[in-house]
Design a protein around this motif. Sequence first.
Motif, PDB file in Angstrom:
ATOM      1  N   MET A  84       0.846  -1.200   0.000  1.00  0.00           N
ATOM      2  CA  MET A  84       0.000   0.000   0.000  1.00  0.00           C
ATOM      3  C   MET A  84       0.879   1.246   0.000  1.00  0.00           C
ATOM      4  SD  MET A  84      -2.819   1.285   2.821  1.00  0.00           S
ATOM      5  CE  MET A  84      -1.564   1.579   4.052  1.00  0.00           C
ATOM      6  N   ALA A  85       0.612   2.169  -0.923  1.00  0.00           N
ATOM      7  CA  ALA A  85       1.319   3.447  -0.963  1.00  0.00           C
ATOM      8  C   ALA A  85       0.330   4.534  -0.568  1.00  0.00           C
ATOM      9  CB  ALA A  85       1.879   3.704  -2.358  1.00  0.00           C
ATOM     10  N   GLU A  86       0.501   5.086   0.606  1.00  0.00           N
ATOM     11  CA  GLU A  86      -0.416   6.118   1.072  1.00  0.00           C
ATOM     12  C   GLU A  86      -0.249   7.400   0.259  1.00  0.00           C
ATOM     13  OE1 GLU A  86       0.381   6.533   5.201  1.00  0.00           O
ATOM     14  OE2 GLU A  86      -0.646   4.681   5.747  1.00  0.00           O
ATOM     15  N   LEU A 125     -15.991  12.396   4.747  1.00  0.00           N
ATOM     16  CA  LEU A 125     -16.086  11.499   5.897  1.00  0.00           C
ATOM     17  C   LEU A 125     -16.755  10.182   5.519  1.00  0.00           C
ATOM     18  CD1 LEU A 125     -15.616  11.116   8.924  1.00  0.00           C
ATOM     19  CD2 LEU A 125     -17.849  12.176   9.336  1.00  0.00           C
ATOM     20  N   GLN A 126     -17.812  10.261   4.699  1.00  0.00           N
ATOM     21  CA  GLN A 126     -18.507   9.038   4.296  1.00  0.00           C
ATOM     22  C   GLN A 126     -17.638   8.154   3.405  1.00  0.00           C
ATOM     23  OE1 GLN A 126     -21.420   8.483   5.843  1.00  0.00           O
ATOM     24  NE2 GLN A 126     -20.917  10.466   6.743  1.00  0.00           N
ATOM     25  N   LEU A 127     -16.785   8.764   2.604  1.00  0.00           N
ATOM     26  CA  LEU A 127     -15.949   7.999   1.669  1.00  0.00           C
ATOM     27  C   LEU A 127     -14.666   7.485   2.309  1.00  0.00           C
ATOM     28  CD1 LEU A 127     -16.310  10.254  -1.497  1.00  0.00           C
ATOM     29  CD2 LEU A 127     -17.202   7.935  -1.226  1.00  0.00           C
ATOM     30  N   LEU A 128     -14.059   8.294   3.179  1.00  0.00           N
ATOM     31  CA  LEU A 128     -12.734   7.960   3.699  1.00  0.00           C
ATOM     32  C   LEU A 128     -12.730   7.463   5.133  1.00  0.00           C
ATOM     33  CD1 LEU A 128     -10.754  10.982   2.190  1.00  0.00           C
ATOM     34  CD2 LEU A 128     -10.652   8.594   1.446  1.00  0.00           C
ATOM     35  N   HIS A 129     -13.772   7.767   5.876  1.00  0.00           N
ATOM     36  CA  HIS A 129     -13.898   7.306   7.267  1.00  0.00           C
ATOM     37  C   HIS A 129     -12.674   7.717   8.092  1.00  0.00           C
ATOM     38  CE1 HIS A 129     -17.407   5.181   5.803  1.00  0.00           C
ATOM     39  NE2 HIS A 129     -16.650   4.595   4.888  1.00  0.00           N
ATOM     40  N   ASP A 161      -8.747   3.585  -0.974  1.00  0.00           N
ATOM     41  CA  ASP A 161      -8.216   3.066   0.287  1.00  0.00           C
ATOM     42  C   ASP A 161      -6.830   3.608   0.620  1.00  0.00           C
ATOM     43  OD1 ASP A 161     -10.486   1.601   0.691  1.00  0.00           O
ATOM     44  OD2 ASP A 161      -9.646  -0.304   0.003  1.00  0.00           O
ATOM     45  N   ASP A 162      -6.135   4.144  -0.374  1.00  0.00           N
ATOM     46  CA  ASP A 162      -4.784   4.645  -0.135  1.00  0.00           C
ATOM     47  C   ASP A 162      -4.752   6.127   0.249  1.00  0.00           C
ATOM     48  OD1 ASP A 162      -3.831   2.153  -0.766  1.00  0.00           O
ATOM     49  OD2 ASP A 162      -3.345   2.657  -2.843  1.00  0.00           O
ATOM     50  N   VAL A 163      -5.862   6.828   0.086  1.00  0.00           N
ATOM     51  CA  VAL A 163      -5.886   8.278   0.308  1.00  0.00           C
ATOM     52  C   VAL A 163      -6.013   8.595   1.799  1.00  0.00           C
ATOM     53  CG1 VAL A 163      -7.164  10.413  -0.117  1.00  0.00           C
ATOM     54  CG2 VAL A 163      -6.871   8.748  -1.966  1.00  0.00           C
ATOM     55  N   ARG A 164      -5.212   9.582   2.225  1.00  0.00           N
ATOM     56  CA  ARG A 164      -5.306  10.146   3.572  1.00  0.00           C
ATOM     57  C   ARG A 164      -5.510  11.645   3.395  1.00  0.00           C
ATOM     58  NH1 ARG A 164      -5.209   5.472   3.489  1.00  0.00           N
ATOM     59  NH2 ARG A 164      -4.009   4.004   4.760  1.00  0.00           N
TER      60      ARG A 164
END
Length: 304
Positions: free
Chosen positions: A1-3, A255-259, A206-209
């Motif tokens: 995983m690459a953040e 918030l709904q997409l990334l939690h 899933d990799d996005v912060r």
Amino acid sequence: MAEYRIVALDGGGIRGIYTAVLLDRLAQQVPGFLDRANLLAGTSTGGILALGLAKGMTPAQLIALYQNNGSQIFSAPPLHQIRDLGDLVGAKYDNKNLSNIINATFGNSTLAGLLPRHVLITSFDLDNRATPPKPRMWKPKFFHNFAGPDSDGAQKIADVALRTSAAPTYFPVYQGYVDGGTVANNPAMSALAQALNPGTGGQKLDDVRLFSVGTGVTPTYISGDDHNWGVGQWAHPLVNMMIEGMADVAHYECLQLLHAHYFRLAPILPSPIPMDAVNKIPDLIADAQNVPLAAAVAWLNTNF
């Protein structure tokens, strides 16, 4: 995983110094987190901050930029006020001082010159200048320096900064553009969309912060349950309602997409501070110094 790390900065005029102080405090507690951001996004004053960070300026330098120049940016000589009939037929301020300061800060550098730092800056294009059969119409504009046919890498940083911060009623239209706050005062969702776009960011969700920072939420309300108001009564509150409401919409969507991979730092100000209240700079600095940051620091240590 690459953040893939995004920092998104809201609009808010002189309250950008509040954001800069928060970033300065966070940078001291989580050293290097801003340097690790893959994408810096901003609207209006947040756009100027994002461009400054991408250019290598520190939060402390950005604080000084507001302290040293705020009173010049938001100033109107008596002749200007007389000519504009007390702002009834013209912008509250001209953009001469702002333009001089922005050009002195960024020079002739282009968005491409910021690479490998990627940026996304919001604005609103008042006229697409299309010719038939396409209709002429206005539209949101998202300036970015990703590679590709729609890249804005050749655009001058100073021009993009002035386009994103041309707030209606406060400053004149700049090169056919007005403030990005008219469409995305909180650019977090715009940045996420750009990051996920296969042609630009090309990231997996899933990799996005995503770390989103506001300029201080103004405590505002309208009392009473029944109001039979017209244009005159709604004009002022409706503008603020739409700008702050859109910011909350972007927050909800992210918030709904990334939690847990998303965090928004948007403290409520002790009292309302208008976007041109340069006399409140000391209060903004003091308020930002008192914001509890433990939760933000913990999230950054985990995600950045």
